[in-house]
Design a protein around this motif. Structure first.
Motif, PDB file in Angstrom:
ATOM      1  N   LEU A 172       0.815  -1.218   0.000  1.00 42.97           N
ATOM      2  CA  LEU A 172       0.000   0.000   0.000  1.00 42.97           C
ATOM      3  C   LEU A 172       0.847   1.266   0.000  1.00 42.97           C
ATOM      4  O   LEU A 172       0.340   2.343  -0.327  1.00 42.97           O
ATOM      5  N   THR A 173       2.115   1.162   0.360  1.00 40.36           N
ATOM      6  CA  THR A 173       2.977   2.351   0.380  1.00 40.36           C
ATOM      7  C   THR A 173       3.605   2.646  -0.980  1.00 40.36           C
ATOM      8  O   THR A 173       4.275   3.680  -1.132  1.00 40.36           O
ATOM      9  N   LEU A 174       3.407   1.777  -1.963  1.00 39.31           N
ATOM     10  CA  LEU A 174       3.961   2.040  -3.292  1.00 39.31           C
ATOM     11  C   LEU A 174       3.363   3.320  -3.865  1.00 39.31           C
ATOM     12  O   LEU A 174       2.236   3.710  -3.509  1.00 39.31           O
ATOM     13  N   PRO A 175       4.075   4.016  -4.750  1.00 39.73           N
ATOM     14  CA  PRO A 175       3.584   5.299  -5.251  1.00 39.73           C
ATOM     15  C   PRO A 175       2.221   5.186  -5.926  1.00 39.73           C
ATOM     16  O   PRO A 175       1.925   4.193  -6.598  1.00 39.73           O
ATOM     17  N   ALA A 176       1.409   6.218  -5.725  1.00 45.68           N
ATOM     18  CA  ALA A 176       0.121   6.297  -6.411  1.00 45.68           C
ATOM     19  C   ALA A 176       0.378   6.425  -7.916  1.00 45.68           C
ATOM     20  O   ALA A 176       1.395   7.011  -8.333  1.00 45.68           O
ATOM     21  N   PRO A 177      -0.522   5.894  -8.741  1.00 47.59           N
ATOM     22  CA  PRO A 177      -1.806   5.287  -8.375  1.00 47.59           C
ATOM     23  C   PRO A 177      -1.804   3.769  -8.449  1.00 47.59           C
ATOM     24  O   PRO A 177      -2.884   3.168  -8.573  1.00 47.59           O
ATOM     25  N   PHE A 178      -0.636   3.119  -8.374  1.00 48.57           N
ATOM     26  CA  PHE A 178      -0.596   1.679  -8.610  1.00 48.57           C
ATOM     27  C   PHE A 178      -1.479   0.889  -7.640  1.00 48.57           C
ATOM     28  O   PHE A 178      -2.371   0.154  -8.087  1.00 48.57           O
ATOM     29  N   PRO A 179      -1.301   1.007  -6.304  1.00 48.01           N
ATOM     30  CA  PRO A 179      -2.189   0.231  -5.433  1.00 48.01           C
ATOM     31  C   PRO A 179      -3.648   0.633  -5.588  1.00 48.01           C
ATOM     32  O   PRO A 179      -4.550  -0.220  -5.574  1.00 48.01           O
ATOM     33  N   GLU A 180      -3.899   1.932  -5.731  1.00 40.69           N
ATOM     34  CA  GLU A 180      -5.279   2.409  -5.878  1.00 40.69           C
ATOM     35  C   GLU A 180      -5.969   1.766  -7.079  1.00 40.69           C
ATOM     36  O   GLU A 180      -7.121   1.323  -6.992  1.00 40.69           O
ATOM     37  N   GLU A 181      -5.259   1.727  -8.205  1.00 39.20           N
ATOM     38  CA  GLU A 181      -5.871   1.178  -9.424  1.00 39.20           C
ATOM     39  C   GLU A 181      -6.118  -0.314  -9.293  1.00 39.20           C
ATOM     40  O   GLU A 181      -7.141  -0.835  -9.776  1.00 39.20           O
ATOM     41  N   MET A 182      -5.215  -1.012  -8.643  1.00 39.25           N
ATOM     42  CA  MET A 182      -5.408  -2.451  -8.447  1.00 39.25           C
ATOM     43  C   MET A 182      -6.604  -2.728  -7.539  1.00 39.25           C
ATOM     44  O   MET A 182      -7.446  -3.571  -7.841  1.00 39.25           O
ATOM     45  N   ILE A 183      -6.692  -2.019  -6.422  1.00 39.14           N
ATOM     46  CA  ILE A 183      -7.807  -2.226  -5.494  1.00 39.14           C
ATOM     47  C   ILE A 183      -9.126  -1.865  -6.150  1.00 39.14           C
ATOM     48  O   ILE A 183     -10.149  -2.558  -5.958  1.00 39.14           O
ATOM     49  N   ALA A 184      -9.137  -0.789  -6.926  1.00 41.89           N
ATOM     50  CA  ALA A 184     -10.373  -0.305  -7.541  1.00 41.89           C
ATOM     51  C   ALA A 184     -10.973  -1.290  -8.529  1.00 41.89           C
ATOM     52  O   ALA A 184     -12.164  -1.190  -8.854  1.00 41.89           O
ATOM     53  N   GLN A 185     -10.199  -2.263  -9.010  1.00 44.00           N
ATOM     54  CA  GLN A 185     -10.756  -3.266  -9.911  1.00 44.00           C
ATOM     55  C   GLN A 185     -11.839  -4.093  -9.224  1.00 44.00           C
ATOM     56  O   GLN A 185     -12.784  -4.538  -9.865  1.00 44.00           O
ATOM     57  N   ASP A 186     -11.702  -4.294  -7.931  1.00 43.62           N
ATOM     58  CA  ASP A 186     -12.696  -5.070  -7.172  1.00 43.62           C
ATOM     59  C   ASP A 186     -12.516  -4.778  -5.687  1.00 43.62           C
ATOM     60  O   ASP A 186     -11.955  -5.585  -4.944  1.00 43.62           O
ATOM     61  N   PRO A 187     -12.952  -3.599  -5.218  1.00 42.70           N
ATOM     62  CA  PRO A 187     -12.714  -3.231  -3.812  1.00 42.70           C
ATOM     63  C   PRO A 187     -13.370  -4.170  -2.814  1.00 42.70           C
ATOM     64  O   PRO A 187     -12.821  -4.400  -1.730  1.00 42.70           O
ATOM     65  N   ASP A 188     -14.535  -4.731  -3.154  1.00 45.15           N
ATOM     66  CA  ASP A 188     -15.165  -5.687  -2.239  1.00 45.15           C
ATOM     67  C   ASP A 188     -14.262  -6.897  -2.018  1.00 45.15           C
ATOM     68  O   ASP A 188     -14.056  -7.345  -0.876  1.00 45.15           O
ATOM     69  N   ARG A 189     -13.717  -7.418  -3.092  1.00 46.90           N
ATOM     70  CA  ARG A 189     -12.872  -8.608  -2.969  1.00 46.90           C
ATOM     71  C   ARG A 189     -11.610  -8.298  -2.164  1.00 46.90           C
ATOM     72  O   ARG A 189     -11.186  -9.098  -1.323  1.00 46.90           O
ATOM     73  N   PHE A 190     -11.022  -7.132  -2.410  1.00 45.31           N
ATOM     74  CA  PHE A 190      -9.835  -6.761  -1.646  1.00 45.31           C
ATOM     75  C   PHE A 190     -10.179  -6.641  -0.176  1.00 45.31           C
ATOM     76  O   PHE A 190      -9.447  -7.142   0.685  1.00 45.31           O
ATOM     77  N   TRP A 191     -11.280  -5.973   0.153  1.00 47.92           N
ATOM     78  CA  TRP A 191     -11.667  -5.799   1.552  1.00 47.92           C
ATOM     79  C   TRP A 191     -11.850  -7.158   2.220  1.00 47.92           C
ATOM     80  O   TRP A 191     -11.352  -7.392   3.327  1.00 47.92           O
ATOM     81  N   LEU A 192     -12.536  -8.063   1.542  1.00 50.20           N
ATOM     82  CA  LEU A 192     -12.804  -9.363   2.140  1.00 50.20           C
ATOM     83  C   LEU A 192     -11.532 -10.192   2.264  1.00 50.20           C
ATOM     84  O   LEU A 192     -11.353 -10.929   3.244  1.00 50.20           O
ATOM     85  N   TRP A 193     -10.615 -10.067   1.290  1.00 48.90           N
ATOM     86  CA  TRP A 193      -9.329 -10.745   1.453  1.00 48.90           C
ATOM     87  C   TRP A 193      -8.632 -10.252   2.707  1.00 48.90           C
ATOM     88  O   TRP A 193      -8.085 -11.043   3.486  1.00 48.90           O
ATOM     89  N   LYS A 194      -8.648  -8.944   2.920  1.00 51.19           N
ATOM     90  CA  LYS A 194      -7.944  -8.358   4.056  1.00 51.19           C
ATOM     91  C   LYS A 194      -8.561  -8.786   5.381  1.00 51.19           C
ATOM     92  O   LYS A 194      -7.843  -9.001   6.366  1.00 51.19           O
ATOM     93  N   CYS A 195      -9.856  -8.935   5.427  1.00 48.69           N
ATOM     94  CA  CYS A 195     -10.551  -9.042   6.713  1.00 48.69           C
ATOM     95  C   CYS A 195     -11.201 -10.392   6.986  1.00 48.69           C
ATOM     96  O   CYS A 195     -11.562 -10.656   8.135  1.00 48.69           O
ATOM     97  N   ASP A 196     -11.366 -11.240   5.980  1.00 52.79           N
ATOM     98  CA  ASP A 196     -12.115 -12.482   6.169  1.00 52.79           C
ATOM     99  C   ASP A 196     -11.205 -13.589   6.685  1.00 52.79           C
ATOM    100  O   ASP A 196     -11.056 -14.633   6.073  1.00 52.79           O
ATOM    101  N   THR A 197     -10.581 -13.365   7.845  1.00 53.40           N
ATOM    102  CA  THR A 197      -9.672 -14.375   8.404  1.00 53.40           C
ATOM    103  C   THR A 197      -9.812 -14.478   9.923  1.00 53.40           C
ATOM    104  O   THR A 197      -8.813 -14.462  10.635  1.00 53.40           O
ATOM    105  N   PRO A 198     -11.038 -14.585  10.468  1.00 56.99           N
ATOM    106  CA  PRO A 198     -11.144 -14.725  11.918  1.00 56.99           C
ATOM    107  C   PRO A 198     -10.626 -16.081  12.372  1.00 56.99           C
ATOM    108  O   PRO A 198     -10.759 -17.076  11.659  1.00 56.99           O
ATOM    109  N   PRO A 199     -10.011 -16.154  13.554  1.00 57.95           N
ATOM    110  CA  PRO A 199      -9.582 -17.456  14.072  1.00 57.95           C
ATOM    111  C   PRO A 199     -10.765 -18.406  14.228  1.00 57.95           C
ATOM    112  O   PRO A 199     -11.921 -17.979  14.359  1.00 57.95           O
ATOM    113  N   ALA A 200     -10.487 -19.680  14.201  1.00 56.93           N
ATOM    114  CA  ALA A 200     -11.542 -20.688  14.303  1.00 56.93           C
ATOM    115  C   ALA A 200     -12.366 -20.475  15.564  1.00 56.93           C
ATOM    116  O   ALA A 200     -11.839 -20.228  16.642  1.00 56.93           O
TER     117      ALA A 200
END
Length: 312
Positions: A172-200
Motif C-alpha cells: 500500500l505504500t507504493l507510489p500512487a496510483p498503482f495500489p489504488e488502481e489495483m484495489i479499484a478493480q474489485d474493492p469488495d474482494r480486496f476488503w474481504l481478502w484483508k478481513c475475512d480471516t477470523p480465528p476458528a
C-alpha cells in the motif's frame, strides 16, 4: 457466488444486537476544512473510540453501547474513512500523517465540549491515538490500544514472516496510483481478502457493519486515502517519531490477539515500553478484530482501566 453474496454469508451468522441504537450522528466541521463524522451515545466522562483499517466507527457496535452506560462515547470516523472528509494526499503524505489525524480529534472533542478525555483505539486508530497522546499529553487521560505495537518499532523489528503475513503494509505504500488502481478493480474482494480471516470459533462481522465497511471503502477517494494512511506511516510518521526526545506519560493498556500477527512476531509490551512510561497489557483470545470477535473480553479488560482513569 458473488463477492457480495459471500459477504452476506460471512455476516449471516452474527446478529448485530443494538447497532448504535439511540446514538446521535453528528458531522463536526474542522477549522481547515472538511468534517469528521461521529456517533455519540451515553453520558459521563468523555471517551473517544478510534477505528482501524479498512473499517469505520461501525466496528465499535458491540462495545460502544456497553461503554455508554458509564461514559459519553464518541465513535469517530478518521479522516479518509467512512463518512469523514477525504483530502487528497500530497508528496510528503502529510495530509494523512497521524499528527494531522490526531489534530482532527482534538478539534472534534473540543467542539463537543471536552478538553480532556480517554481513548480506546484499534489498529490505524491506535496509531492516531499514540500520536494524540504524544502531541497533546494534557488532553488524554488514558489510552487503551487494541492489537498493534508502535509503528516505528514494528518496521524496525519486522522480519520476512511478518512481511509475508502483512504484505499490504508494504504494498500500500507504493507510489500512487498503482495500489489504488489495483484495489479499484474489485474493492469488495480486496476488503474481504484483508478481513475475512477470523480465528476458528470466532464470529465474523455483523451484517450492518459489513455493509457499511464495503460501501465506505468502494470509492476512489476512500481507496486513495487508505493508501495515503500507510504511506504516511512509513515516512512522515516515522520522522515525527524520530524527532521525539521522551516517552508518553499517559497510562497505557495494550491488548492484542493471541492468534494474531502481533503475538506471533513481536514482543508487544517491550516495544510499547520504549514509547511510554506506564504500560500494562496482555494477549487475549482472538485475532486482529478483537472488538468484533470477542467484545465481552475486550470490555472486561478495558472497562476497569478506563473507569480508573476517567476522572482527574
Amino acid at each position: 457466488m458473488t463477492v457480495r453474496d459471500r459477504a452476506a454469508a460471512l455476516a449471516g451468522a452474527r446478529p448485530a444486537g443494538r447497532f448504535f441504537e439511540g446514538a446521535e450522528e453528528r458531522r463536526v466541521p474542522l477549522s481547515g476544512g472538511g468534517e469528521i463524522f461521529c456517533r455519540i451515545m451515553g453520558a459521563g466522562p468523555p471517551l473517544l473510540l478510534l477505528h482501524g483499517y479498512p473499517q469505520t466507527s461501525a466496528m465499535w457496535h458491540a462495545v460502544a453501547p456497553e461503554l455508554a452506560r458509564d461514559f459519553r462515547v464518541i465513535c469517530a470516523d478518521l479522516r479518509g474513512y467512512g463518512a469523514s472528509h477525504k483530502p487528497a494526499g500530497g508528496g510528503d503524505h502529510a495530509a494523512y500523517s497521524k499528527r494531522a489525524m490526531a489534530g482532527d480529534m482534538v478539534e472534534v472533542m473540543q467542539a463537543l465540549g471536552h478538553e480532556r478525555f480517554a481513548v480506546l483505539s484499534h489498529d490505524r486508530g491506535a496509531r492516531v491515538a499514540h500520536r494524540l497522546a504524544a502531541d497533546h499529553p494534557a488532553r488524554v487521560r488514558a489510552l487503551a490500544i487494541l492489537d498493534i505495537a508502535p509503528t516505528r518499532e514494528m518496521y524496525r523489528e519486522a522480519r520476512t514472516p511478518f512481511a509475508h503475513a502483512y504484505w499490504h503494509w508494504y504494498w500500500l505504500t507504493l507510489p500512487a496510483p498503482f495500489p489504488e488502481e489495483m484495489i479499484a478493480q474489485d474493492p469488495d474482494r480486496f476488503w474481504l481478502w484483508k478481513c475475512d480471516t477470523p480465528p476458528a470459533g470466532l464470529a465474523p462481522f455483523c451484517r450492518e457493519a459489513l455493509e457499511e465497511y464495503l460501501s465506505a471503502f468502494a470509492t476512489p477517494e476512500a481507496i486513495h486515502a487508505s493508501c495515503e494512511d500507510y504511506r504516511a506511516a512509513a515516512t512522515i510518521d516515522i520522522a515525527h517519531d524520530d524527532a521525539e526526545t521522551g516517552r508518553i506519560g499517559t497510562p497505557l493498556l495494550v491488548l492484542w490477539g493471541a492468534d494474531g500477527a502481533i503475538e506471533a512476531h513481536f514482543d508487544c509490551l517491550a516495544l510499547w515500553r520504549e514509547r511510554a512510561t506506564t504500560v500494562e497489557g496482555q494477549a487475549i483470545p482472538g485475532g486482529h478484530y478483537l472488538a468484533e470477535e470477542c467484545p465481552e473480553r475486550v470490555l472486561a479488560e478495558v472497562g476497569p482501566f478506563l473507569k480508573l482513569h476517567a476522572e482527574d
